[in-house]
Write a protein that holds these residues in place. Sequence first.
Motif, PDB file in Angstrom:
ATOM      1  N   THR A 134     -58.709  16.343  22.355  1.00  0.00           N
ATOM      2  CA  THR A 134     -57.341  15.842  22.482  1.00  0.00           C
ATOM      3  C   THR A 134     -57.307  14.323  22.636  1.00  0.00           C
ATOM      4  OG1 THR A 134     -56.614  17.914  23.500  1.00  0.00           O
ATOM      5  CG2 THR A 134     -55.214  15.983  23.806  1.00  0.00           C
ATOM      6  N   SER A 138     -56.153  11.900  19.390  1.00  0.00           N
ATOM      7  CA  SER A 138     -54.860  11.261  19.668  1.00  0.00           C
ATOM      8  C   SER A 138     -54.975   9.743  19.627  1.00  0.00           C
ATOM      9  CB  SER A 138     -54.333  11.708  21.039  1.00  0.00           C
ATOM     10  OG  SER A 138     -54.101  13.091  21.072  1.00  0.00           O
ATOM     11  N   TRP A 181     -62.286  21.326  17.472  1.00  0.00           N
ATOM     12  CA  TRP A 181     -62.332  22.121  18.694  1.00  0.00           C
ATOM     13  C   TRP A 181     -62.838  23.535  18.435  1.00  0.00           C
ATOM     14  CZ3 TRP A 181     -59.962  26.439  20.994  1.00  0.00           C
ATOM     15  CH2 TRP A 181     -60.248  26.581  22.361  1.00  0.00           C
TER      16      TRP A 181
END
Length: 210
Positions: A134, A138, A181
Motif C-alpha cells: 500500500t 501509493s 500483494w
Amino acid sequence: MTRIHLPGILAMATIVVASNILVQFLFGQWLTWGAFTYPFAFLVTDVMNRVYGAGPARKVVFVGFIVGVICSLIGTQIMGEFGPLVTLRIAIGSGLAFLTAQMLDVSIFSALRQGAWWRAPLASTLVGSAVDTTIFFSIAFSGALTWIEPGNDVSWAGEMLPLLGTGPVAPLWVSLAVADWMVKLSLALLALVPFRIIVNRLMAGQQSHS
C-alpha cells in the motif's frame, strides 16, 4: 549485534540488492521479477525474531533499509530509456514501505510469539506485506501524490483499466499493487516451510553450544 547475526544481515542485504536489480525486469503484464525475491525479507526478519529476539531483528531490518537507500541512490544516477531507473517517488516509497512494514512485522510477531509456531510469522508477514504494498505503490504511482515530484510524469500509472485485466475498472497502478500483494500472500504461506526448518536448525545449534 554479534557475529551470530551475520548470516541474517547478509541474507537481508542480498535480498534487498537482488530485488532492486530484478525489479527492472518484467514478469508478465503486472509483475517484475523483484516481486518474487523481496517477500523473503519478511522470512529473514521473522527467523531473526524467533531465534534471537526483536532487538536483533530490528537491527537486521535497519541494515536492509540502509542497503535499500544505497541501491536507490545508485539507481537515481543510472539513466534508462525513460529517465533515471529510480525516481524520487520510487526511492521514498521503497524506503518508507520497507522500514514501516518490516518494523510492523517485528512488533506483530513479538505480540504473537507465544502462540502456535505458524501464527506469528504468518500474521506478521500478511499484515506487513499489505502495508508495504500500500505504501510503496501509493507513494510511487498515485496521481494524488504528484506534488512529491512534479517533474516525474506517472500519468501512465493512472490509466483506467480493468483490474488485473478482468475486474472492475481501476488505475493501472492498483492492478500492479494487487498483483504484487498476491505474490506476497502466496510466498507468505510457502515461506512457513523454510521458516520452520531454519528456526529448528538454528535453535538446535544454539542448544548444542550451550
